[in-house]
Design a protein around this motif. Structure first.
Motif, mmCIF file in Angstrom:
data_model
loop_
_atom_site.group_PDB
_atom_site.id
_atom_site.type_symbol
_atom_site.label_atom_id
_atom_site.label_comp_id
_atom_site.label_asym_id
_atom_site.label_seq_id
_atom_site.Cartn_x
_atom_site.Cartn_y
_atom_site.Cartn_z
ATOM 1 N N GLY A 59 34.273 -3.488 -19.064
ATOM 2 C CA GLY A 59 34.058 -4.551 -20.046
ATOM 3 C C GLY A 59 35.374 -5.197 -20.464
ATOM 4 N N GLY A 62 38.319 -2.831 -20.969
ATOM 5 C CA GLY A 62 38.977 -2.617 -19.676
ATOM 6 C C GLY A 62 39.805 -3.818 -19.262
ATOM 7 N N ASP A 64 41.358 -5.797 -21.307
ATOM 8 C CA ASP A 64 42.614 -5.630 -22.062
ATOM 9 C C ASP A 64 43.542 -4.681 -21.305
ATOM 10 O OD1 ASP A 64 41.454 -7.085 -24.151
ATOM 11 O OD2 ASP A 64 41.144 -5.341 -25.444
ATOM 12 N N MET A 125 38.720 2.242 -21.935
ATOM 13 C CA MET A 125 37.348 2.373 -21.408
ATOM 14 C C MET A 125 36.340 1.644 -22.286
ATOM 15 S SD MET A 125 37.059 6.233 -19.915
ATOM 16 C CE MET A 125 38.239 6.933 -21.038
ATOM 17 N N ARG A 132 26.153 3.720 -26.882
ATOM 18 C CA ARG A 132 25.328 4.877 -26.525
ATOM 19 C C ARG A 132 26.255 6.040 -26.174
ATOM 20 N NH1 ARG A 132 25.006 0.864 -22.716
ATOM 21 N NH2 ARG A 132 25.488 1.362 -20.541
ATOM 22 N N PRO A 133 25.684 7.267 -26.112
ATOM 23 C CA PRO A 133 26.550 8.419 -25.815
ATOM 24 C C PRO A 133 27.236 8.286 -24.467
ATOM 25 C CG PRO A 133 24.419 9.152 -26.641
ATOM 26 C CD PRO A 133 24.303 7.663 -26.422
ATOM 27 N N VAL A 155 43.143 1.607 -26.854
ATOM 28 C CA VAL A 155 43.030 0.162 -27.029
ATOM 29 C C VAL A 155 41.823 -0.139 -27.927
ATOM 30 C CG1 VAL A 155 42.682 -2.032 -25.828
ATOM 31 C CG2 VAL A 155 44.091 -0.240 -24.784
#
Ligand SMILES: NC(=O)C1=CN([C@@H]2O[C@H](COP(=O)(O)OP(=O)(O)OC[C@H]3O[C@@H](n4cnc5c(N)ncnc54)[C@H](O)[C@@H]3O)[C@@H](O)[C@H]2O)[C@@H](O)CC1
Ligand SMILES: [K+]
Length: 213
Positions: A59, A62, A64, A125, A132-133, A155
């Motif tokens: 996403g 990531g 960044d 990440m 969600r978990p 981050v």
């Protein structure tokens, strides 16, 4: 300047206002975010730059991370990227950053062994998008990061920490420092979140604009 502390939804609202109403492009915000993390890494951890590994999801957190990899590479730091996300789900900004990283030929891998000799790990990440978990490859990556003795710079949020409650979503990255963007986050001041975030740096010159400031 405020000492506002926001939820994920509030932060998304401010980002969206900044991008869509003010007109600062998303990639510009991402660059500002990445510059803030680069500066923190170079200034706070100059003795830990021998082997930097960026752990990137797919996403914008990531994205960044990939921009941080490029900025550190340009600054002369030895950096490599551990991709843990699903490339089929990559955000547009992430894809743009990945194309740039490939131009600079910054090494990318999916093999966790790259963490073995890391002196500093950038956790890119999950940020405010976690909903969600954490399971599977992401959970394995978090375990591997926490098993190193490297400095860990998170981050925006330590991956695995709920932005709104500070809860650990199954497992979470234990950071030395967290650089969070525009405003502090509710989850970073709750007990679990605070203990996983390490030192919190608020990068508050992003250009993000809150209409009620
Ligand atoms: N333009 C923007 O909106 C900006 C965003 N920024 C960065 O972007 C981040 C937010 O990016 P995204 O909204 O893309 O979200 P994230 O990058 O935090 O998460 C990526 C995606 O992972 C998925 N996901 C959530 N929980 C998961 C789990 N447990 N397992 C597997 N997948 C999961 C979700 O679909 C989520 O969208 C911020 O925290 C910040 O770091 C910054 O670049 C500044 C500008
Ligand atoms: K993160």
């Amino acid at each position: 300047m405020t000492d506002k502390i926001v939820t994920a939804e509030e932060m998304r609202h401010y980002d969206s206002y900044t991008i869509n109403t003010i007109g600062i492009p998303s990639l510009v915000l991402m660059e500002r975010a990445a510059l803030a993390v680069r500066d923190e890494i170079l200034h706070a951890f100059p003795l830990n730059l021998k082997n930097v590994v960026i752990v990137a999801g797919s996403g914008n957190n990531g994205g960044d991370g990939l921009a941080i990899a490029r900025l550190l590479h340009i600054a002369g730091v030895h950096v490599s990227i551990l991709n843990v996300g699903n490339p089929d789900h990559a955000s547009d900004e992430h894809q743009t950053q990945d194309n740039i990283v490939k131009y600079y030929q910054i090494p990318e891998t999916t093999d966790f062994a790259v963490l073995d000799n890391a002196t500093l790990i950038v956790d890119a990440m999950f940020g405010i998008g976690i909903d969600r978990p954490v399971t599977g490859n992401y959970a394995e990556a978090i375990k591997a990061i926490n098993n190193t003795d490297a400095i860990v710079v998170a981050v925006d949020m330590p991956s695995g920490i709920n932005t709104d409650t500070g809860e650990i979503m199954g497992t979470a990255v234990k950071a030395t420092a967290t650089v969070t963007f525009a405003y502090n986050k509710v989850g970073l001041v709750k007990s679990d979140g605070a203990s996983y975030a390490g030192r919190i740096v608020i990068a508050n010159d992003m250009g993000t604009y809150a209409i009620d400031d």
